[in-house]
Design a protein around this motif. Structure first.
Motif, PDB file in Angstrom:
ATOM      1  N   MET A   2      12.101  -8.025   3.645  1.00  0.00           N
ATOM      2  CA  MET A   2      11.394  -7.073   3.110  1.00  0.00           C
ATOM      3  C   MET A   2      11.651  -5.325   2.935  1.00  0.00           C
ATOM      4  O   MET A   2      11.586  -4.801   2.084  1.00  0.00           O
ATOM      5  N   VAL A   3      12.642  -5.519   3.440  1.00  0.00           N
ATOM      6  CA  VAL A   3      13.453  -4.243   3.498  1.00  0.00           C
ATOM      7  C   VAL A   3      14.038  -3.530   1.775  1.00  0.00           C
ATOM      8  O   VAL A   3      14.292  -2.253   1.981  1.00  0.00           O
ATOM      9  N   ALA A   4      14.112  -4.645   0.830  1.00  0.00           N
ATOM     10  CA  ALA A   4      14.658  -4.721  -0.804  1.00  0.00           C
ATOM     11  C   ALA A   4      13.605  -3.437  -0.574  1.00  0.00           C
ATOM     12  O   ALA A   4      13.400  -3.085  -1.938  1.00  0.00           O
ATOM     13  N   GLY A   5      12.210  -3.848  -0.156  1.00  0.00           N
ATOM     14  CA  GLY A   5      11.198  -2.134  -0.834  1.00  0.00           C
ATOM     15  C   GLY A   5      12.033  -0.647  -0.952  1.00  0.00           C
ATOM     16  O   GLY A   5      11.693   0.209  -0.848  1.00  0.00           O
ATOM     17  N   VAL A   6      12.830  -0.686   0.083  1.00  0.00           N
ATOM     18  CA  VAL A   6      13.420   0.536   0.676  1.00  0.00           C
ATOM     19  C   VAL A   6      14.851   0.864   0.279  1.00  0.00           C
ATOM     20  O   VAL A   6      15.748   1.689   0.512  1.00  0.00           O
ATOM     21  N   ILE A   7      15.128  -0.135  -0.829  1.00  0.00           N
ATOM     22  CA  ILE A   7      16.617  -0.219  -1.345  1.00  0.00           C
ATOM     23  C   ILE A   7      16.551   0.834  -2.363  1.00  0.00           C
ATOM     24  O   ILE A   7      16.210   0.321  -3.681  1.00  0.00           O
ATOM     25  N   ASN A   8      17.259   2.161  -3.002  1.00  0.00           N
ATOM     26  CA  ASN A   8      16.971   2.463  -3.662  1.00  0.00           C
ATOM     27  C   ASN A   8      18.729   2.728  -4.241  1.00  0.00           C
ATOM     28  O   ASN A   8      18.280   3.371  -5.467  1.00  0.00           O
ATOM     29  N   ASP A   9      19.419   2.330  -3.564  1.00  0.00           N
ATOM     30  CA  ASP A   9      21.038   2.755  -4.385  1.00  0.00           C
ATOM     31  C   ASP A   9      22.016   1.703  -3.690  1.00  0.00           C
ATOM     32  O   ASP A   9      21.594   0.954  -3.700  1.00  0.00           O
ATOM     33  N   VAL A  10      23.353   1.446  -4.293  1.00  0.00           N
ATOM     34  CA  VAL A  10      23.872   1.133  -4.275  1.00  0.00           C
ATOM     35  C   VAL A  10      25.110   1.789  -3.376  1.00  0.00           C
ATOM     36  O   VAL A  10      26.483   2.328  -4.564  1.00  0.00           O
ATOM     37  N   PRO A  11      25.891   2.382  -2.299  1.00  0.00           N
ATOM     38  CA  PRO A  11      26.259   3.668  -1.702  1.00  0.00           C
ATOM     39  C   PRO A  11      27.853   2.459  -1.046  1.00  0.00           C
ATOM     40  O   PRO A  11      27.937   1.309  -1.043  1.00  0.00           O
ATOM     41  N   SER A  12      28.382   3.151  -0.831  1.00  0.00           N
ATOM     42  CA  SER A  12      29.719   2.442   0.277  1.00  0.00           C
ATOM     43  C   SER A  12      29.430   2.229   0.824  1.00  0.00           C
ATOM     44  O   SER A  12      28.129   3.130   1.873  1.00  0.00           O
ATOM     45  N   CYS A  13      29.739   1.516   2.446  1.00  0.00           N
ATOM     46  CA  CYS A  13      28.876   1.550   3.333  1.00  0.00           C
ATOM     47  C   CYS A  13      29.144   2.205   4.171  1.00  0.00           C
ATOM     48  O   CYS A  13      28.509   2.823   4.920  1.00  0.00           O
ATOM     49  N   ARG A  14      30.765   3.604   4.079  1.00  0.00           N
ATOM     50  CA  ARG A  14      30.529   4.676   5.454  1.00  0.00           C
ATOM     51  C   ARG A  14      29.073   5.428   4.782  1.00  0.00           C
ATOM     52  O   ARG A  14      28.811   6.338   5.753  1.00  0.00           O
ATOM     53  N   GLU A  15      29.059   5.947   2.775  1.00  0.00           N
ATOM     54  CA  GLU A  15      28.176   6.665   2.842  1.00  0.00           C
ATOM     55  C   GLU A  15      26.684   6.036   3.526  1.00  0.00           C
ATOM     56  O   GLU A  15      26.590   6.925   3.903  1.00  0.00           O
TER      57      GLU A  15
END
Length: 326
Positions: free
Chosen positions: A291-304
């Motif tokens: 369900m967390v897909a709903g708060v995913i808005n970008d594709v950062p690096s893991c560190r970021e």
């Protein structure tokens, strides 16, 4: 910096663990998470043989000098899996952090503890967590109903499950399922957890070894873009909503109590799901996402991503929450 029992136990900087996702949790992603201050977890059964696992562990070591672990999931499968051989490969590799999950892992926990490993056990119920504690694990990763993959059969969300686990256990608890933001980390810490485990959120990072089209689909998705399947078999799994998962759910509903795995064997084939990640065709097969897909808005690096989540959690704890106390 957020210091917890878990960060101290594992020797890591931030209380964030990367989920051991089948086909996704390879050396590239796990090393990137560990280099970012979290705990990267490779998935043993992603590798076709125990020897291949040994090679992948060495590859991870070449990419990071920080702690990382290996997940071993013990579940029934259509083809026999030499779980004990994979466990021995993990021990022989010298890895000292292991995550177990799935069916009763008692035999394997004993092997890992005898080898001096710290063991995290991932489960979906407090009663199972208590059993794992008695078996000697060092930490519990408690999976709420929001999670991707196997959600258990109790349908208990983290808002209830985490405080119950914290109260029942003496060892530290990591909250898993539905986490992807700093305010969610702050909420998990407020409930008594010592950190969070994130799977789906780490899929949408630059280092995740999957097709960019899959990452973009997660960015575009909402909180309703997952489907529960295999409920009739009491092997419930949360997967991404697509043509295949919708068809599996339709067949399961139509068959009712007569539903059997053979009715959907071709649709749920693991090879089809694996191909999604390599081809980017998000309709090709089943793939796990929560369900967390709903708060995913970008594709950062893991560190970021890790640094952002920790900074946002600290801002919530030091800022908004403090202002509420008279």
């Amino acid at each position: 910096m957020l210091k917890t029992r878990f960060t101290e136990l594992m020797g890591i900087e931030h209380p964030i663990v990367q989920g051991g996702m089948q086909w996704v949790a390879r050396a590239d992603l796990s090393a990137a998470v560990s280099n970012g201050g979290g705990l990267g977890i490779m998935t043993a059964l992603t590798q076709p043989t125990p020897d291949d696992l040994l090679k992948e562990i060495e590859r991870c070591r070449s990419l990071t000098d920080k702690p990382f672990g290996v997940n071993l999931t013990i579940l029934p499968s259509l083809r026999p899996i030499p779980h004990k051989d994979y466990a021995q490969a993990i021990i022989d590799s010298g890895v000292k952090i292991v995550e177990t999950a799935g069916s009763n892992p008692g035999e394997f926990i004993g092997m890992f503890k005898d080898a001096g490993c710290k063991v995290i056990h991932k489960c979906t119920a407090v009663r199972h967590a208590l059993t794992a504690q008695r078996l000697g694990v060092d930490c519990i990763s408690i999976d709420g109903f929001e999670c991707a993959g196997h959600v258990g059969e109790d349908d208990i969300t983290n808002q209830i499950l985490v405080p119950l686990a914290v109260d029942a256990l003496d060892i530290c608890v990591i909250a898993s399922g539905g986490f992807g933001e700093g305010r969610q980390l702050a909420s998990a810490l407020a409930l008594g957890a010592e950190g969070i485990n994130m799977g789906t959120r780490f899929m949408a990072t630059r280092e995740a070894p999957i097709h960019d089209a899959v990452k973009q689909r997660l960015v575009d998705a909402g909180e309703r873009d997952s489907v529960l399947i295999m409920r009739a078999l009491r092997n419930t799994s949360r997967v991404f909503r697509n043509d295949v998962s919708e068809e599996v759910a339709r067949i399961e509903k139509a068959k009712g109590l007569e539903f059997r795995i053979d009715d959907v064997a071709e649709l749920v084939a693991g090879a089809r799901g694996k191909n999604v990640y390599s081809t980017g065709d998000v309709q090709e097969g089943l793939w796990s996402a929560g369900m967390v897909a709903g708060v995913i808005n970008d594709v950062p690096s893991c560190r970021e991503l890790i640094e952002r989540i920790v900074a946002d959690a600290e801002a919530v704890i030091r800022g908004r929450l403090q202002t509420l106390v008279a």
